[in-house]
Design a protein around this motif. Structure first.
Motif, PDB file in Angstrom:
ATOM      1  N   ASP A 146       1.217  -0.786  -0.083  1.00  0.00           N
ATOM      2  CA  ASP A 146       0.123   0.582   0.472  1.00  0.00           C
ATOM      3  C   ASP A 146       1.328   1.183  -0.062  1.00  0.00           C
ATOM      4  O   ASP A 146      -0.033   2.146  -0.246  1.00  0.00           O
ATOM      5  CB  ASP A 146      -1.149  -0.161   1.013  1.00  0.00           C
ATOM      6  N   ILE A 147       1.842   1.243   0.818  1.00  0.00           N
ATOM      7  CA  ILE A 147       2.581   2.609   0.513  1.00  0.00           C
ATOM      8  C   ILE A 147       3.065   2.923  -0.882  1.00  0.00           C
ATOM      9  O   ILE A 147       3.998   1.827  -1.762  1.00  0.00           O
ATOM     10  CB  ILE A 147       4.502   2.212   0.977  1.00  0.00           C
ATOM     11  N   LEU A 148       3.178   3.857  -1.389  1.00  0.00           N
ATOM     12  CA  LEU A 148       3.817   4.170  -2.885  1.00  0.00           C
ATOM     13  C   LEU A 148       5.547   4.910  -2.521  1.00  0.00           C
ATOM     14  O   LEU A 148       5.487   4.871  -3.584  1.00  0.00           O
ATOM     15  CB  LEU A 148       2.742   5.371  -3.031  1.00  0.00           C
ATOM     16  N   TYR A 149       4.857   5.821  -1.796  1.00  0.00           N
ATOM     17  CA  TYR A 149       6.755   6.068  -0.838  1.00  0.00           C
ATOM     18  C   TYR A 149       7.046   7.040   0.180  1.00  0.00           C
ATOM     19  O   TYR A 149       5.702   7.474   0.437  1.00  0.00           O
ATOM     20  CB  TYR A 149       6.893   7.663  -1.779  1.00  0.00           C
ATOM     21  N   ILE A 150       7.705   7.679   0.566  1.00  0.00           N
ATOM     22  CA  ILE A 150       7.708   7.620   2.085  1.00  0.00           C
ATOM     23  C   ILE A 150       9.377   8.949   2.016  1.00  0.00           C
ATOM     24  O   ILE A 150      10.373   8.786   0.966  1.00  0.00           O
ATOM     25  CB  ILE A 150       8.396   7.062   3.057  1.00  0.00           C
ATOM     26  N   HIS A 151       8.494  10.590   2.003  1.00  0.00           N
ATOM     27  CA  HIS A 151       9.416  11.930   2.015  1.00  0.00           C
ATOM     28  C   HIS A 151       9.786  12.131   3.727  1.00  0.00           C
ATOM     29  O   HIS A 151       8.898  11.791   4.496  1.00  0.00           O
ATOM     30  CB  HIS A 151       8.725  12.343   2.231  1.00  0.00           C
ATOM     31  N   HIS A 152      11.205  12.381   3.673  1.00  0.00           N
ATOM     32  CA  HIS A 152      10.751  13.310   4.864  1.00  0.00           C
ATOM     33  C   HIS A 152      11.088  14.272   5.117  1.00  0.00           C
ATOM     34  O   HIS A 152      11.515  15.064   3.955  1.00  0.00           O
ATOM     35  CB  HIS A 152      12.354  13.426   6.210  1.00  0.00           C
ATOM     36  N   SER A 153      10.535  15.730   5.622  1.00  0.00           N
ATOM     37  CA  SER A 153      10.117  16.675   5.624  1.00  0.00           C
ATOM     38  C   SER A 153       9.670  17.272   6.709  1.00  0.00           C
ATOM     39  O   SER A 153       9.225  17.524   8.039  1.00  0.00           O
ATOM     40  CB  SER A 153       9.176  17.332   4.859  1.00  0.00           C
ATOM     41  N   LEU A 154      10.682  18.407   7.043  1.00  0.00           N
ATOM     42  CA  LEU A 154      11.464  19.315   8.770  1.00  0.00           C
ATOM     43  C   LEU A 154      10.919  18.199   9.856  1.00  0.00           C
ATOM     44  O   LEU A 154      11.893  17.208   9.926  1.00  0.00           O
ATOM     45  CB  LEU A 154       9.718  19.696   8.937  1.00  0.00           C
ATOM     46  N   ARG A 155      10.485  17.901  10.309  1.00  0.00           N
ATOM     47  CA  ARG A 155      10.100  17.127  11.684  1.00  0.00           C
ATOM     48  C   ARG A 155       9.610  15.740  11.672  1.00  0.00           C
ATOM     49  O   ARG A 155      10.057  14.918  12.347  1.00  0.00           O
ATOM     50  CB  ARG A 155      10.356  17.582  12.635  1.00  0.00           C
ATOM     51  N   TYR A 156       8.945  15.604  10.621  1.00  0.00           N
ATOM     52  CA  TYR A 156       7.753  13.768  10.222  1.00  0.00           C
ATOM     53  C   TYR A 156       8.225  13.807   8.610  1.00  0.00           C
ATOM     54  O   TYR A 156       9.175  14.168   8.362  1.00  0.00           O
ATOM     55  CB  TYR A 156       6.831  14.277  10.314  1.00  0.00           C
ATOM     56  N   SER A 157       8.498  11.804   8.867  1.00  0.00           N
ATOM     57  CA  SER A 157       7.977  11.422   7.643  1.00  0.00           C
ATOM     58  C   SER A 157       6.619  11.167   7.267  1.00  0.00           C
ATOM     59  O   SER A 157       6.098  10.762   8.039  1.00  0.00           O
ATOM     60  CB  SER A 157       8.372   9.677   7.680  1.00  0.00           C
ATOM     61  N   GLU A 158       6.211  11.202   5.921  1.00  0.00           N
ATOM     62  CA  GLU A 158       5.297  11.347   5.640  1.00  0.00           C
ATOM     63  C   GLU A 158       4.992  10.150   4.421  1.00  0.00           C
ATOM     64  O   GLU A 158       6.179  10.428   4.250  1.00  0.00           O
ATOM     65  CB  GLU A 158       4.828  12.644   4.435  1.00  0.00           C
ATOM     66  N   ILE A 159       4.206   9.479   4.706  1.00  0.00           N
ATOM     67  CA  ILE A 159       4.397   8.106   4.034  1.00  0.00           C
ATOM     68  C   ILE A 159       2.582   8.288   3.290  1.00  0.00           C
ATOM     69  O   ILE A 159       2.653   8.481   3.990  1.00  0.00           O
ATOM     70  CB  ILE A 159       3.986   6.849   5.279  1.00  0.00           C
ATOM     71  N   THR A 160       3.103   8.281   2.103  1.00  0.00           N
ATOM     72  CA  THR A 160       2.137   8.133   1.318  1.00  0.00           C
ATOM     73  C   THR A 160       1.330   6.981   0.376  1.00  0.00           C
ATOM     74  O   THR A 160       2.519   6.374   0.011  1.00  0.00           O
ATOM     75  CB  THR A 160       2.376   9.030  -0.046  1.00  0.00           C
ATOM     76  N   THR A 161      -0.042   6.680   0.566  1.00  0.00           N
ATOM     77  CA  THR A 161      -0.062   5.814   0.733  1.00  0.00           C
ATOM     78  C   THR A 161      -1.587   5.532  -0.021  1.00  0.00           C
ATOM     79  O   THR A 161      -1.848   6.358  -1.141  1.00  0.00           O
ATOM     80  CB  THR A 161      -1.059   4.479   1.953  1.00  0.00           C
ATOM     81  N   LEU A 162      -1.980   3.735  -1.021  1.00  0.00           N
ATOM     82  CA  LEU A 162      -2.746   3.887  -1.728  1.00  0.00           C
ATOM     83  C   LEU A 162      -4.235   4.285  -1.726  1.00  0.00           C
ATOM     84  O   LEU A 162      -5.069   4.597  -1.902  1.00  0.00           O
ATOM     85  CB  LEU A 162      -2.562   2.669  -2.472  1.00  0.00           C
ATOM     86  N   SER A 163      -4.500   3.435   0.013  1.00  0.00           N
ATOM     87  CA  SER A 163      -6.294   3.770   0.363  1.00  0.00           C
ATOM     88  C   SER A 163      -5.884   4.651   1.428  1.00  0.00           C
ATOM     89  O   SER A 163      -6.943   5.226   1.524  1.00  0.00           O
ATOM     90  CB  SER A 163      -5.880   1.722   0.126  1.00  0.00           C
ATOM     91  N   GLN A 164      -4.909   5.168   2.735  1.00  0.00           N
ATOM     92  CA  GLN A 164      -4.928   5.814   3.245  1.00  0.00           C
ATOM     93  C   GLN A 164      -4.276   7.194   3.596  1.00  0.00           C
ATOM     94  O   GLN A 164      -4.392   7.680   4.496  1.00  0.00           O
ATOM     95  CB  GLN A 164      -4.460   5.041   4.131  1.00  0.00           C
ATOM     96  N   GLY A 165      -4.701   7.161   2.390  1.00  0.00           N
ATOM     97  CA  GLY A 165      -3.538   8.824   2.560  1.00  0.00           C
ATOM     98  C   GLY A 165      -2.322   8.901   3.064  1.00  0.00           C
ATOM     99  O   GLY A 165      -1.728   7.952   2.753  1.00  0.00           O
TER     100      GLY A 165
END
Length: 197
Positions: A146-165
């Motif tokens: 379900d994971i498309l990509y993971i990007h680190h921005s500022l203090r968080y990592s943002e996990i972009t997914t197919l079904s959970q946003g």
């Protein structure tokens, strides 16, 4: 653990199916978690992309099981679908959305154990690896697929997914990459890695 969604507008029928599932869980010593939904619209509003098997009543008000299955299948191609109905004429439509089984409500007791065993076997074939993420105090498992990509921005990592946003995680990008430990993920720059699949 296998996570089952039960979508049926008949509360008595939900209760009966839950009893059968609990009996199966004890007999087979398999951990099962069941979440119930009273209709298709409630399912779409509340579903968080974290179910492995979905039992769908075909005849429901507002949104019938076939239409709901089409929407589920478009977002989650690997979820296991099992239809429930009293009318056999809907069976051909069920196979168009790749349902694993089609159970008659009239013969539920005889058919449910076999259907659950088939679902467990199918579930074990699917890549079930997932990334545990704590988001707003809740533990969530995000399947690798379900994971498309993971990007680190500022203090968080943002996990972009197919079904959970997009889901935020406080871990660093290298820590998440190490936690995944899979060749399907590669870095495209210092702050982003993608799912090759």
């Amino acid at each position: 653990m296998i996570r089952i969604g039960l979508v049926d507008d008949d509360k008595e029928h939900q209760k009966l199916i839950r009893q059968f599932i609990c009996r199966y869980e004890k007999e087979e010593q398999t951990k099962i978690c069941v979440k119930e939904y009273s209709d298709g619209l409630q399912f779409l509003e509340e579903y968080e992309g974290n179910l492995d098997v979905v039992f769908l009543d075909i005849e429901m008000p507002k949104l019938n099981g076939i239409e709901l299955a089409k929407q589920i299948r478009s977002k989650l191609p690997d979820v296991i679908l099992i239809f429930l109905t009293s009318h056999n004429e809907f069976a051909p439509q069920g196979y168009k959305v790749k349902a694993l089984r089609y159970l008659s409500k009239l013969n539920m007791r005889e058919q449910l154990n076999e259907a659950l065993s088939a679902a467990v076997a199918e579930f074990e074939k699917i890549d079930t690896r997932s990334l545990p993420v704590i988001n707003y105090g809740n533990l969530n498992r995000i399947p690798y697929r379900d994971i498309l990509y993971i990007h680190h921005s500022l203090r968080y990592s943002e996990i972009t997914t197919l079904s959970q946003g997009t889901v935020r995680d406080s871990r660093g990008i290298k820590e998440l990459y190490a936690a995944l430990n899979s060749e399907r993920f590669i870095f495209i720059d210092r702050s982003t890695f993608i799912n090759l699949d």
